[in-house]
Write a protein that holds these residues in place. Structure first.
Motif, mmCIF file in Angstrom:
data_model
loop_
_atom_site.group_PDB
_atom_site.id
_atom_site.type_symbol
_atom_site.label_atom_id
_atom_site.label_comp_id
_atom_site.label_asym_id
_atom_site.label_seq_id
_atom_site.Cartn_x
_atom_site.Cartn_y
_atom_site.Cartn_z
ATOM 1 N N PRO A 13 0.858 -1.122 -0.080
ATOM 2 C CA PRO A 13 0.084 0.122 -0.087
ATOM 3 C C PRO A 13 0.828 1.318 0.000
ATOM 4 O O PRO A 13 0.229 2.468 -0.202
ATOM 5 N N LYS A 14 2.167 1.255 0.184
ATOM 6 C CA LYS A 14 2.915 2.166 0.255
ATOM 7 C C LYS A 14 3.366 2.796 -1.263
ATOM 8 O O LYS A 14 4.079 3.444 -1.574
ATOM 9 N N TYR A 18 -0.265 2.289 -6.317
ATOM 10 C CA TYR A 18 -1.571 1.917 -5.105
ATOM 11 C C TYR A 18 -2.382 2.819 -5.192
ATOM 12 O O TYR A 18 -3.617 2.854 -5.270
ATOM 13 N N ILE A 19 -1.818 4.103 -4.586
ATOM 14 C CA ILE A 19 -2.405 5.188 -4.285
ATOM 15 C C ILE A 19 -3.199 6.028 -5.549
ATOM 16 O O ILE A 19 -4.346 6.317 -5.339
ATOM 17 N N ARG A 88 -9.710 1.882 0.126
ATOM 18 C CA ARG A 88 -9.064 2.829 0.863
ATOM 19 C C ARG A 88 -8.732 2.198 2.325
ATOM 20 O O ARG A 88 -7.742 2.217 2.846
ATOM 21 N N GLN A 91 -6.075 -0.276 1.742
ATOM 22 C CA GLN A 91 -4.598 0.516 2.129
ATOM 23 C C GLN A 91 -4.358 0.850 3.481
ATOM 24 O O GLN A 91 -3.280 0.590 4.025
ATOM 25 N N LYS A 92 -5.405 1.310 4.198
ATOM 26 C CA LYS A 92 -5.279 1.540 5.632
ATOM 27 C C LYS A 92 -4.729 0.400 6.367
ATOM 28 O O LYS A 92 -4.101 0.387 7.245
ATOM 29 N N GLU A 94 -3.103 -1.961 5.118
ATOM 30 C CA GLU A 94 -1.888 -2.391 4.787
ATOM 31 C C GLU A 94 -2.040 -3.727 3.920
ATOM 32 O O GLU A 94 -1.216 -4.563 3.840
ATOM 33 N N MET A 97 -2.199 -5.061 -2.777
ATOM 34 C CA MET A 97 -3.023 -4.904 -4.207
ATOM 35 C C MET A 97 -2.339 -5.617 -5.248
ATOM 36 O O MET A 97 -1.246 -5.637 -5.594
ATOM 37 N N VAL A 168 -8.126 -6.327 -3.711
ATOM 38 C CA VAL A 168 -7.692 -5.889 -2.489
ATOM 39 C C VAL A 168 -8.322 -6.946 -1.527
ATOM 40 O O VAL A 168 -9.319 -7.154 -1.781
#
Length: 419
Positions: A13-14, A18-19, A88, A91-92, A94, A97, A168
């Motif tokens: 997610p970093k 991905y973002i 989201r 992602q939060k 972790e 994806m 995800v």
């Protein structure tokens, strides 16, 4: 170029892409098309190492379809917003994806009736359904059916239309493990590889196969091949002896004499039978030519069509292996015929032992059978043969010829030493 190429990659997610993918989920198709390379990371490695191949397979799409999912072919705005929230949350928490790309050669799609290049019409409904089935199967085998969410889109390229998928887990379920960093040191993260097998296939192979099976209906041809082999050319209830002529009978005995004495070795694919297979295959080739010439030609025609299909979809090696396996593999035509012939040879040996009261498990020596007086029996059998010949005009010549040859073969079991 191979008709279909499948690639899969995952990131943490970093990762910036991905973002960016989340950011552009709710943008319109034109915007997502324009920023395609910014959020796609599946073929990044190929782009760095072989830009020409990257451009062949991907390039920049001319247009992008609306997003689709497991339940809808075209997500509405509120559905996209809900899905974006799930991404989201993933992602939060972790979650990794995964991005999958299935890229098609447009000529391949056109050949199999999925694309009209003149009218620029694609059967996108079938492609979306195929992707849906493949993703659902993959998630089930990976234990992620109840935890993963995903979305997809079709990208329209000049030469290579492709399906883009992103997956995800809002609540990650994958095991965590310590990995070595390429920059030195270690780090802990979720396991992202998908290599669990199903029926001997890797996750990669199975995903691609399911896509193909659900966009191209090849079942009718496969069924026809199986039926020809199973029900016509090698039926279990048909014995070689019923179709023998005089030459076949001589060849039958030649093989019998050549086979090893230990009958436990009499299995076509047994390594000990390697030197005898050409003799067995030659016999079976004559058997096919005499009795199933037309069926065998149709069998080969269908196999060649399947070879072309596999060349289009998997490349030359898979195509070559396919025909070889259908002919000589574990369940191949010549393997089935070979084992059927060996079974009848074993039965022939058993009948000789009963006829001549021979003991022992080894093969009978045809050249050293006990002498028996069978003159009266032979005379009776010959009279019956003459009666059968007189009735030949009641049936077709070919049918009666086979019956006659079979009867002669049975007689030889009774008079083997004299003949």
């Amino acid at each position: 170029m191979v008709g279909i190429v499948y690639k899969m990659k995952f990131v943490s997610p970093k990762n910036a892409k991905y973002i960016l993918y989340i950011r552009y989920m709710d943008r319109d198709e034109a915007t997502r098309t324009e920023w395609y390379e910014d959020y796609n990371f599946t073929l990044d490695d190929l782009k760095k190492t072989d830009l020409e191949s990257y451009n062949d397979y991907m390039g920049r799409p001319e247009a992008t379809s609306s997003l689709f999912s497991s339940t809808s072919d075209a997500l509405k705005e509120d559905q996209v917003r809900d899905l974006k929230k799930s991404f989201r949350v993933a992602q939060k928490h972790e979650s990794l994806m995964w991005q999958d790309v299935v890229s098609f050669d447009n000529e391949f799609l056109e050949k199999y009736g999925l694309y009209d290049s003149q009218k620029k019409v694609l059967d996108d409904k079938k492609l979306k359904q195929a992707a849906r089935i493949a993703v659902s199967d993959m998630l089930e085998r990976e234990g992620m059916s109840n935890s993963a969410v995903w979305t997809g889109a079709i990208h329209y390229n000049t030469d290579n239309i492709h399906i883009h998928l992103a997956i995800v887990e809002p609540e990650p379920t994958r095991p965590r493990r310590t990995f070595n960093s390429k920059y030195g040191g270690t780090y802990e993260d979720y396991v992202g590889t998908r290599r669990k097998t199903a029926g001997g296939q890797s996750s990669y192979e199975r995903f691609k196969s399911l896509i193909l099976e659900n966009i191209i209906d090849n079942s009718e041809k496969s069924s026809a091949i199986s039926k020809l082999q199973r029900e016509v050319i090698t039926p279990k209830n048909k014995r070689f002896i019923s179709l023998f002529d005089f030459e076949a009978r001589r060849d039958f005995k030649t093989i019998f004499r050549a086979l090893p004495s230990d009958k436990r070795l009499w299995k076509y694919r047994n390594n000990a039978m390697k030197n005898y297979r050409p003799l067995i295959d030659g016999f079976n080739q004559k058997y096919i030519e005499r009795n199933f010439k037309d069926e065998f030609q149709e069998f080969n025609r269908l196999l060649d069509e399947q070879v072309d299909y596999f060349k289009d979809t998997y490349g030359d090696s898979r195509a070559d292996n396919y025909k070889q396996n259908k002919l000589y593999g574990k369940d191949g035509l010549y393997t089935s015929l070979g084992n059927a012939l060996l079974k009848e040879l074993s039965e022939y040996d058993k009948q000789l032992k009963q006829q001549y009261n021979i003991q022992g498990s080894g093969k009978v020596d045809l050249d050293h059978l006990p002498i028996k007086n069978n003159k009266n029996k032979k005379s009776v059998l010959n009279r019956q043969m003459m009666k059968d010949i007189q009735g030949m005009f009641d049936k077709t010549f070919e049918q009666k010829r086979r019956e006659f040859a079979a009867e002669r073969f049975k007689q030889e079991l009774e008079t083997e030493k004299e003949m």
